[in-house]
Design an enzyme around this catalytic site. Structure first.
Site, PDB file in Angstrom:
ATOM      1  N   LYS A 171      65.280  86.275   9.095  1.00  0.00           N
ATOM      2  CA  LYS A 171      64.060  85.443   8.918  1.00  0.00           C
ATOM      3  C   LYS A 171      64.392  84.167   8.877  1.00  0.00           C
ATOM      4  O   LYS A 171      63.623  83.366   8.868  1.00  0.00           O
ATOM      5  CB  LYS A 171      63.403  85.821   7.490  1.00  0.00           C
ATOM      6  CG  LYS A 171      62.987  87.209   7.119  1.00  0.00           C
ATOM      7  CD  LYS A 171      62.596  87.111   5.729  1.00  0.00           C
ATOM      8  CE  LYS A 171      62.250  88.666   5.194  1.00  0.00           C
ATOM      9  NZ  LYS A 171      62.157  88.753   3.772  1.00  0.00           N
ATOM     10  N   GLU A 217      69.920  80.808  15.522  1.00  0.00           N
ATOM     11  CA  GLU A 217      70.544  80.974  14.022  1.00  0.00           C
ATOM     12  C   GLU A 217      70.574  79.752  13.078  1.00  0.00           C
ATOM     13  O   GLU A 217      70.525  78.638  13.544  1.00  0.00           O
ATOM     14  CB  GLU A 217      71.891  81.492  14.296  1.00  0.00           C
ATOM     15  CG  GLU A 217      72.008  82.915  14.244  1.00  0.00           C
ATOM     16  CD  GLU A 217      71.929  83.616  13.087  1.00  0.00           C
ATOM     17  OE1 GLU A 217      70.734  83.254  12.312  1.00  0.00           O
ATOM     18  OE2 GLU A 217      72.562  84.651  12.525  1.00  0.00           O
ATOM     19  N   ASP A 218      70.124  80.312  11.978  1.00  0.00           N
ATOM     20  CA  ASP A 218      70.215  79.633  10.895  1.00  0.00           C
ATOM     21  C   ASP A 218      71.519  78.930  10.509  1.00  0.00           C
ATOM     22  O   ASP A 218      71.607  77.786  10.456  1.00  0.00           O
ATOM     23  CB  ASP A 218      69.353  79.964   9.848  1.00  0.00           C
ATOM     24  CG  ASP A 218      69.954  81.376   9.396  1.00  0.00           C
ATOM     25  OD1 ASP A 218      70.878  81.945   9.957  1.00  0.00           O
ATOM     26  OD2 ASP A 218      69.438  81.970   7.990  1.00  0.00           O
ATOM     27  N   ILE A 219      72.431  80.087  10.114  1.00  0.00           N
ATOM     28  CA  ILE A 219      73.632  79.325   9.944  1.00  0.00           C
ATOM     29  C   ILE A 219      74.640  80.668  10.106  1.00  0.00           C
ATOM     30  O   ILE A 219      74.212  81.918  10.518  1.00  0.00           O
ATOM     31  CB  ILE A 219      73.561  79.638   8.378  1.00  0.00           C
ATOM     32  CG1 ILE A 219      74.995  78.876   7.734  1.00  0.00           C
ATOM     33  CG2 ILE A 219      73.466  80.710   7.624  1.00  0.00           C
ATOM     34  CD1 ILE A 219      74.924  78.202   6.320  1.00  0.00           C
ATOM     35  N   ASP A 221      77.986  81.956   9.431  1.00  0.00           N
ATOM     36  CA  ASP A 221      79.043  82.054   8.147  1.00  0.00           C
ATOM     37  C   ASP A 221      80.542  82.727   8.874  1.00  0.00           C
ATOM     38  O   ASP A 221      81.250  82.132   9.376  1.00  0.00           O
ATOM     39  CB  ASP A 221      78.647  82.771   7.056  1.00  0.00           C
ATOM     40  CG  ASP A 221      79.251  82.956   5.847  1.00  0.00           C
ATOM     41  OD1 ASP A 221      80.376  82.160   5.808  1.00  0.00           O
ATOM     42  OD2 ASP A 221      79.007  83.733   5.214  1.00  0.00           O
ATOM     43  N   GLY A 280      80.517  84.619  11.157  1.00  0.00           N
ATOM     44  CA  GLY A 280      80.480  84.789  12.713  1.00  0.00           C
ATOM     45  C   GLY A 280      80.196  86.275  13.268  1.00  0.00           C
ATOM     46  O   GLY A 280      79.772  86.591  14.388  1.00  0.00           O
ATOM     47  N   THR A 331      77.625  88.238  12.664  1.00  0.00           N
ATOM     48  CA  THR A 331      76.047  88.295  13.000  1.00  0.00           C
ATOM     49  C   THR A 331      76.245  87.823  14.555  1.00  0.00           C
ATOM     50  O   THR A 331      75.244  88.516  15.389  1.00  0.00           O
ATOM     51  CB  THR A 331      75.333  87.715  12.175  1.00  0.00           C
ATOM     52  OG1 THR A 331      75.486  88.379  10.806  1.00  0.00           O
ATOM     53  CG2 THR A 331      73.872  88.070  12.591  1.00  0.00           C
ATOM     54  N   LYS A 354      79.647  77.281   8.661  1.00  0.00           N
ATOM     55  CA  LYS A 354      80.553  77.227   7.759  1.00  0.00           C
ATOM     56  C   LYS A 354      82.013  77.310   8.516  1.00  0.00           C
ATOM     57  O   LYS A 354      82.659  78.496   8.500  1.00  0.00           O
ATOM     58  CB  LYS A 354      80.437  78.242   6.715  1.00  0.00           C
ATOM     59  CG  LYS A 354      79.062  77.851   5.893  1.00  0.00           C
ATOM     60  CD  LYS A 354      79.173  78.984   4.507  1.00  0.00           C
ATOM     61  CE  LYS A 354      77.689  78.978   4.092  1.00  0.00           C
ATOM     62  NZ  LYS A 354      77.636  80.062   2.899  1.00  0.00           N
ATOM     63  N   ASP A 384      67.809  81.128   2.551  1.00  0.00           N
ATOM     64  CA  ASP A 384      67.379  81.525   1.047  1.00  0.00           C
ATOM     65  C   ASP A 384      68.443  82.041   0.152  1.00  0.00           C
ATOM     66  O   ASP A 384      69.628  82.094   0.920  1.00  0.00           O
ATOM     67  CB  ASP A 384      66.525  82.719   1.374  1.00  0.00           C
ATOM     68  CG  ASP A 384      67.203  84.194   1.719  1.00  0.00           C
ATOM     69  OD1 ASP A 384      68.140  83.914   2.775  1.00  0.00           O
ATOM     70  OD2 ASP A 384      67.230  85.143   1.030  1.00  0.00           O
TER      71      ASP A 384
HETATM   72  P1  IMP Z   1      77.800  86.000   8.896  1.00  0.00           P
HETATM   73  O1  IMP Z   1      77.540  87.208   9.785  1.00  0.00           O
HETATM   74  O2  IMP Z   1      79.039  85.988   8.195  1.00  0.00           O
HETATM   75  O3  IMP Z   1      78.164  84.858   9.976  1.00  0.00           O
HETATM   76  O4  IMP Z   1      76.383  85.398   8.451  1.00  0.00           O
HETATM   77  C1  IMP Z   1      75.537  85.028   8.841  1.00  0.00           C
HETATM   78  C2  IMP Z   1      74.106  85.294   8.026  1.00  0.00           C
HETATM   79  O5  IMP Z   1      74.285  85.207   6.590  1.00  0.00           O
HETATM   80  C3  IMP Z   1      73.476  84.261   8.463  1.00  0.00           C
HETATM   81  O6  IMP Z   1      72.442  84.346   9.523  1.00  0.00           O
HETATM   82  C4  IMP Z   1      72.348  84.248   7.019  1.00  0.00           C
HETATM   83  O7  IMP Z   1      71.329  84.976   7.029  1.00  0.00           O
HETATM   84  C5  IMP Z   1      73.466  84.530   5.897  1.00  0.00           C
HETATM   85  N1  IMP Z   1      74.105  83.429   5.129  1.00  0.00           N
HETATM   86  C6  IMP Z   1      75.452  83.120   5.296  1.00  0.00           C
HETATM   87  N2  IMP Z   1      75.690  82.075   4.671  1.00  0.00           N
HETATM   88  C7  IMP Z   1      74.576  81.676   4.183  1.00  0.00           C
HETATM   89  C8  IMP Z   1      74.013  80.608   3.217  1.00  0.00           C
HETATM   90  O8  IMP Z   1      74.857  79.745   2.896  1.00  0.00           O
HETATM   91  N3  IMP Z   1      72.716  80.550   2.891  1.00  0.00           N
HETATM   92  C9  IMP Z   1      71.708  81.469   3.554  1.00  0.00           C
HETATM   93  N4  IMP Z   1      72.089  82.638   3.906  1.00  0.00           N
HETATM   94  C10 IMP Z   1      73.661  82.622   4.459  1.00  0.00           C
HETATM   95 MG    MG Z   2      70.671  84.296   9.843  1.00  0.00          MG
END
Ligand code: IMP
Ligand code: MG
Length: 175
Positions: free
Chosen positions: A41, A97-99, A101, A103, A105, A129, A157
């Site tokens: 979302k 994408e929002d964020i 982290d 990587g 996702t 990040k 969120d």
């Molecule tokens: P990744 O697969 O570790 O890169 O995670 C990515 C997903 O984790 C993002 O698309 C967010 O949904 C969630 N996420 C990671 N860090 C944060 C944060 O600081 N705030 C909110 N959602 C986050």
């Molecule tokens: Mg996300």
């Protein structure tokens, strides 16, 4: 829970979104049309603002994923909840994408989009990040690099709270 502390102000976000829209519009000027694929979302507000500021033809798709695990730790295993509905074959796809982290996702989503045989796939993320990266994945259009804190607002969120804040703020998950 106490109020989030402002990390990136509404004004900074809006300025940066405008810059990204301009850059994307230039880069895809000859592409004809792009398909923005918003990741639910968290990207819904970023996508809405970005899409409206593009100067090129665009269509919108959504995709939903969830990573196994709860709270503020991403486990690395990504589960597809909803794929794109429209046909994106031979189209220019921009994942929004929002964020980013770890990587995981985004890496998964790039692969998933590739499997639909688009003309091209790139990624745009509002926040990354960088220090937490576990996999190598290119974010062609990036809003801001931040540190390791958990952030909320502008779509993001913590336990479904604070998505509609106009700024990006920091919460401590222990509050
Ligand atoms: P990744 O697969 O570790 O890169 O995670 C990515 C997903 O984790 C993002 O698309 C967010 O949904 C969630 N996420 C990671 N860090 C944060 C944060 O600081 N705030 C909110 N959602 C986050
Ligand atoms: Mg996300």
């Amino acid at each position: 829970m106490s109020d989030p502390v402002v990390l990136i102000s509404e004004e900074e976000i809006q300025t940066r979104v405008g810059e990204l829209a301009e850059q994307i519009s230039q880069d895809y000027a000859d592409a004809g049309e792009i398909v923005l694929v918003g990741v639910l979302k968290g990207s819904f507000i970023f996508l809405a603002d970005l899409a409206r500021r593009l100067a090129i033809p665009r269509t919108i798709e959504f995709i939903a994923v969830s990573s196994y695990g709860t709270g503020s730790r991403s486990s690395g295993a990504v589960r597809l909840v909803m794929d794109v509905r429209g046909n994106i074959e031979n189209k220019h796809v921009l994942i929004v994408e929002d964020i980013v982290d770890t990587g995981h996702t985004l890496k998964y989503l790039m692969g998933l989009m590739e499997s639909h045989r688009p003309a091209s796939v790139r990624a745009c993320a509002l926040v990354r990040k960088a220090e937490r990266a576990e996999v190598d994945v290119e974010v062609k259009y990036l809003g801001f690099d931040i540190g390791e804190q958990w952030v909320v607002g502008y779509g993001l969120d913590y336990a479904e709270q604070n998505r509609t804040l106009p700024y990006i703020g920091v919460v401590s998950p222990d509050d």
